[in-house]
Design an enzyme around this catalytic site. Structure first.
Site, PDB file in Angstrom:
ATOM      1  N   LYS A 115      -4.515 -10.391  14.438  1.00 29.28           N
ATOM      2  CA  LYS A 115      -3.395 -11.352  14.495  1.00 29.28           C
ATOM      3  C   LYS A 115      -3.639 -12.483  13.500  1.00 29.28           C
ATOM      4  O   LYS A 115      -3.999 -13.601  13.880  1.00 29.28           O
ATOM      5  CB  LYS A 115      -3.226 -11.872  15.933  1.00 29.28           C
ATOM      6  N   GLU A 148       7.124  -1.996  14.484  1.00 28.36           N
ATOM      7  CA  GLU A 148       7.394  -3.011  15.516  1.00 28.36           C
ATOM      8  C   GLU A 148       8.427  -3.986  14.962  1.00 28.36           C
ATOM      9  O   GLU A 148       8.939  -3.805  13.862  1.00 28.36           O
ATOM     10  CB  GLU A 148       6.091  -3.736  15.894  1.00 28.36           C
ATOM     11  N   LEU A 190       0.580  -4.809  16.055  1.00 25.72           N
ATOM     12  CA  LEU A 190      -0.201  -5.734  16.868  1.00 25.72           C
ATOM     13  C   LEU A 190      -0.249  -5.184  18.299  1.00 25.72           C
ATOM     14  O   LEU A 190       0.761  -4.715  18.819  1.00 25.72           O
ATOM     15  CB  LEU A 190       0.430  -7.129  16.880  1.00 25.72           C
TER      16      LEU A 190
HETATM   17  N1  PDD Z   1       4.159 -12.786  18.117  1.00 27.59           N
HETATM   18  N2  PDD Z   1       3.937  -7.802  17.139  1.00 27.59           N
HETATM   19  C1  PDD Z   1       3.853  -8.852  16.305  1.00 27.59           C
HETATM   20  C2  PDD Z   1       3.893  -8.588  14.837  1.00 27.59           C
HETATM   21  C3  PDD Z   1       3.757 -10.153  16.824  1.00 27.59           C
HETATM   22  O1  PDD Z   1       3.668 -11.206  15.975  1.00 27.59           O
HETATM   23  C4  PDD Z   1       3.751 -10.350  18.230  1.00 27.59           C
HETATM   24  C5  PDD Z   1       3.619 -11.719  18.841  1.00 27.59           C
HETATM   25  C6  PDD Z   1       3.850  -9.216  19.060  1.00 27.59           C
HETATM   26  C7  PDD Z   1       3.821  -9.327  20.563  1.00 27.59           C
HETATM   27  O2  PDD Z   1       2.538  -9.679  21.032  1.00 27.59           O
HETATM   28  P1  PDD Z   1       2.367 -10.462  22.408  1.00 27.59           P
HETATM   29  O3  PDD Z   1       3.048  -9.662  23.453  1.00 27.59           O
HETATM   30  O4  PDD Z   1       0.906 -10.508  22.598  1.00 27.59           O
HETATM   31  O5  PDD Z   1       3.009 -11.816  22.214  1.00 27.59           O
HETATM   32  C8  PDD Z   1       3.927  -7.961  18.481  1.00 27.59           C
HETATM   33  C9  PDD Z   1       3.997 -14.134  18.621  1.00 27.59           C
HETATM   34  C10 PDD Z   1       4.720 -14.371  19.896  1.00 27.59           C
HETATM   35  C11 PDD Z   1       4.370 -15.125  17.514  1.00 27.59           C
HETATM   36  O6  PDD Z   1       3.990 -14.835  16.393  1.00 27.59           O
HETATM   37  O7  PDD Z   1       4.976 -16.158  17.783  1.00 27.59           O
END
Ligand code: PDD
Length: 284
Positions: free
Chosen positions: A148, A180, A204
């Protein structure tokens, strides 16, 4: 009103929190982040976010500047100091400040920053009642999307392309298959089966994804973790996305084609309900 933010061990008014121009997060996007939801003043899935942070840091051979216990304490302190009922906590760790060089510096101390974003009514978003519209675009991100990192320019461009097309978000497509969303994981439902891309370097590993798949299986839903195309998605009964900030959000249109009835589907609505209920129960 000025927020209190956390920077390298100190709680500071946001105006006083300063990071070096030599910080590698600024110069190389050499940093990782997490976004954790706050509902009713409590943290959703803190353990999952702390674990993924450790993993991202390990993958980049970066030092973890804080223990899990201290990190929890900082999250709670920021929630209290900023009076957050519903909102988000953003956390970023970078490799720190060093003279500009592509090679990792040996002695840099990591920079750690946390701040809050108040989002009153986060869990009762009116958008969940109507759903969102997405477009498909080519996935032009780097190959380690399981880490991330703060390199978010292409996802930002994708969001702008979606807005220009009168939509809310973009689904990214690589070799013909959806990876995604720009900042969320993507799902379709066909004949009662929940389909979402398998884990790997291409996406991710969403913390919300893990929870939602667990709840779906507990509710005896059949789950298939496999790639799907935009065409398959357009022919699905339902589609939705998940993330820490949107929970389970229905998708009602993909590249102009209505999904199912063109209204949010029953499976997405039910999973959203279960997710919010269970997450609230387990919040810390
Ligand atoms: N984004 N895929 C990507 C590319 C993401 O940036 C995110 C999360 C997710 C979902 O992951 P999670 O369920 O752990 O939030 C999937 C966050 C919320 C952001 O960048 O603000």
């Amino acid at each position: 009103m000025s927020r209190t933010v956390y920077l390298n061990g100190e709680y500071l008014p946001e105006e006083e929190a300063k990071v070096s121009v030599f910080d590698r997060g600024f110069l190389f996007a050499d940093g990782v982040y997490e976004v954790t939801t706050v509902l009713d003043g409590k943290l959703i899935d803190f353990d999952g976010h702390a674990m993924r942070l450790s993993r991202s840091l390990n993958e980049l051979e970066m030092k973890n500047p804080i223990s899990k216990e201290d990190l929890l304490e900082v999250h709670r302190e920021l929630v209290a100091r900023n009076g957050i009922e519903d909102g988000l906590i953003y956390l970023q760790v970078t490799r720190g400040a060093a003279d500009r060089d592509f090679a990792y510096p040996k002695d840099a101390e990591p920079t750690i920053v946390l701040f809050t974003q108040a989002k009153p009514g986060l869990s009762t978003s009116p958008q969940a009642e109507v759903g969102i519209k997405v477009i498909g675009i080519e996935d032009q991100r780097w190959g380690r999307r399981d880490i991330k990192t703060v390199q978010l320019l292409y996802p930002s461009m994708g969001k702008m392309m979606a807005k220009a097309a009168g939509c809310d978000d973009a689904w990214l497509v690589e070799d013909g298959f959806v990876t995604e969303g720009t900042s969320n994981n993507a799902y379709i439902v066909k004949d009662g089966v929940l389909i979402t891309r398998h884990l790997g370097h291409e996406i991710l590993h969403g913390i919300t994804r893990a929870a939602v798949l667990r709840f779906a299986r507990e509710a005896q839903m059949k789950v298939e973790e496999r790639p799907f195309t935009l065409k398959e998605a357009q022919g699905a009964d339902e589609a939705f996305i998940t993330s820490a900030s949107t929970f389970v959000m229905p998708v009602v249109e993909i590249d102009g084609a209505a999904i199912g009835t063109g209204k949010p589907g029953a499976v997405a609505a039910r999973l959203r309900e279960i997710y919010l209920e269970e997450s609230r129960k387990a919040a810390v």
